[in-house]
Design an enzyme around this catalytic site. Structure first.
Site, PDB file in Angstrom:
ATOM      1  N   ASP A 202     -64.942  41.012  26.740  1.00  0.00           N
ATOM      2  CA  ASP A 202     -66.108  41.873  26.494  1.00  0.00           C
ATOM      3  C   ASP A 202     -67.357  41.008  26.485  1.00  0.00           C
ATOM      4  O   ASP A 202     -67.432  40.020  25.740  1.00  0.00           O
ATOM      5  CB  ASP A 202     -65.949  42.591  25.145  1.00  0.00           C
ATOM      6  CG  ASP A 202     -67.013  43.654  24.939  1.00  0.00           C
ATOM      7  OD1 ASP A 202     -66.798  44.780  25.401  1.00  0.00           O
ATOM      8  OD2 ASP A 202     -68.050  43.336  24.334  1.00  0.00           O
ATOM      9  N   LEU A 203     -68.328  41.339  27.316  1.00  0.00           N
ATOM     10  CA  LEU A 203     -69.544  40.532  27.395  1.00  0.00           C
ATOM     11  C   LEU A 203     -70.327  40.632  26.086  1.00  0.00           C
ATOM     12  O   LEU A 203     -70.537  41.728  25.552  1.00  0.00           O
ATOM     13  CB  LEU A 203     -70.429  41.013  28.553  1.00  0.00           C
ATOM     14  CG  LEU A 203     -69.910  40.722  29.966  1.00  0.00           C
ATOM     15  CD1 LEU A 203     -70.904  41.226  31.002  1.00  0.00           C
ATOM     16  CD2 LEU A 203     -69.667  39.241  30.156  1.00  0.00           C
ATOM     17  N   ASP A 245     -69.128  46.999  30.059  1.00  0.00           N
ATOM     18  CA  ASP A 245     -69.056  45.542  30.070  1.00  0.00           C
ATOM     19  C   ASP A 245     -67.686  45.053  29.611  1.00  0.00           C
ATOM     20  O   ASP A 245     -67.546  43.934  29.127  1.00  0.00           O
ATOM     21  CB  ASP A 245     -70.148  44.944  29.180  1.00  0.00           C
ATOM     22  CG  ASP A 245     -70.055  45.417  27.734  1.00  0.00           C
ATOM     23  OD1 ASP A 245     -69.241  46.311  27.459  1.00  0.00           O
ATOM     24  OD2 ASP A 245     -70.800  44.888  26.892  1.00  0.00           O
TER      25      ASP A 245
END
Length: 322
Positions: A202-203, A245
């Site tokens: 997960d960004l 994301d």
């Protein structure tokens, strides 16, 4: 017997084949109806949609015969993809390439073969739509035209499958593709008693990129992240964008400790890539790795849930230590 030569573009061809995300997926009616139709139209006992991997051919659809794979070095299809048009062998016993081939000399021998190469939109020949008979027979220009028409339909179905399982923005596998291909990969690991590891990615602070630099730059960040995944991970690994994301990687054959090492290298490459591209941001991610135990297997859904929990715990810890 003459084994088929490798095409000049073999590396590119294999990359295009694997990008279809179709290898070793279950049988589908849209392909099976084409092979059934080919059998009826030409009055042959066998029709196949065959895709040529590095050392074997895999049958997406096979009508009139059982089996999923066969060696590439004895295949007629391996020769067919070397040609630009339909390859016809009216009598294999009279063809120097095949007269002593085990498919010709064995039980239920191949005597007649006609195969039309299947191309990706980029032009790579990844397999064939082909028909087989146990008796020698003629095959005229009208027959070739009909086989080309059927092959064009098969090509359209290959593209449709790729479109349905690919993320439009990043051009990597999407959630639908990952759920299908990931469970197949886990089933194989269980069958062969091999390890695997799965991780959510997960960004971090992605919303800030969108809010401060705009959604176009946010899209570029997602594409950069996917490009780094393409470089870092192996062909055997399955990686995808689940949405927003959130990304995921299934490491085939790797235990958790080995997967952690791969992720560390991926992070270093990601930082170097961002610097080399002179982006106005740095990309960081949180992850949560879980290991698949083939002796006590969990489903893909269960692994995803566990990995998701670990990833969010890591993200929360990262925020607290800033």
């Amino acid at each position: 017997m003459k084994a088929p030569a490798l095409p000049a573009d073999e590396s590119y061809r294999l990359a295009q084949l694997r990008a279809l995300n179709i290898l070793h997926t279950p049988a589908e009616e849209r392909f099976d109806r084409l092979t059934r139709l080919a059998r009826r139209l030409f009055g042959v006992p066998i029709a196949l949609v065959s895709l040529l991997e590095e050392d074997h051919q895999w049958f997406k659809s096979i009508a009139g015969q059982s089996g999923e794979t066969a060696p590439r070095n004895t295949s007629f299809c391996g020769h067919a993809i070397l040609q630009d048009d339909v390859m016809v062998v009216e009598n294999a016993l009279e063809d120097e390439r095949f007269h002593d081939n085990p498919l010709v000399t064995g039980e239920n021998p191949v005597r007649f073969y006609a195969g039309c190469p299947l191309r990706t939109p980029a032009g790579a020949k990844v397999g064939t739509l082909c028909i087989v008979d146990h008796h020698a027979r003629a095959f005229d220009a009208d027959d070739c035209h009909t086989l080309r028409d059927l092959a064009a339909m098969a090509e359209a179905e290959l593209v449709a499958f790729q479109t349905a399982t690919s993320d439009e923005l990043t051009q990597i596998t999407n959630r639908r593709g990952f759920m299908t291909l990931g469970q197949l990969a886990l089933n194989e690991c269980q069958l062969k008693q091999l390890p695997a590891s799965l991780t959510f990615l997960d960004l971090d602070r992605f919303k800030e990129i969108n809010d401060t630099l705009g959604h176009r730059e946010g899209d570029r960040a997602l594409m950069d992240f996917a490009d780094a995944m393409k470089v870092s991970f192996r062909h055997a690994d399955l990686f995808a964008r689940l949405g927003g994301d959130e990304f995921v990687v299934l490491f085939n054959g790797l235990q958790q400790a080995d997967a952690e090492g791969v992720l560390e290298r991926f992070d270093r490459l990601l930082q170097k890539q961002t610097r080399d591209l002179n982006r106005r941001y740095q990309l960081h991610f949180s992850s949560g790795i879980v290991e698949f135990d083939p002796h006590h297997p969990l489903s893909l859904e269960q692994l995803l849930e566990s990995s998701d929990e670990r990833m969010y715990a890591a993200k929360k810890l990262r925020k607290q230590t800033r």
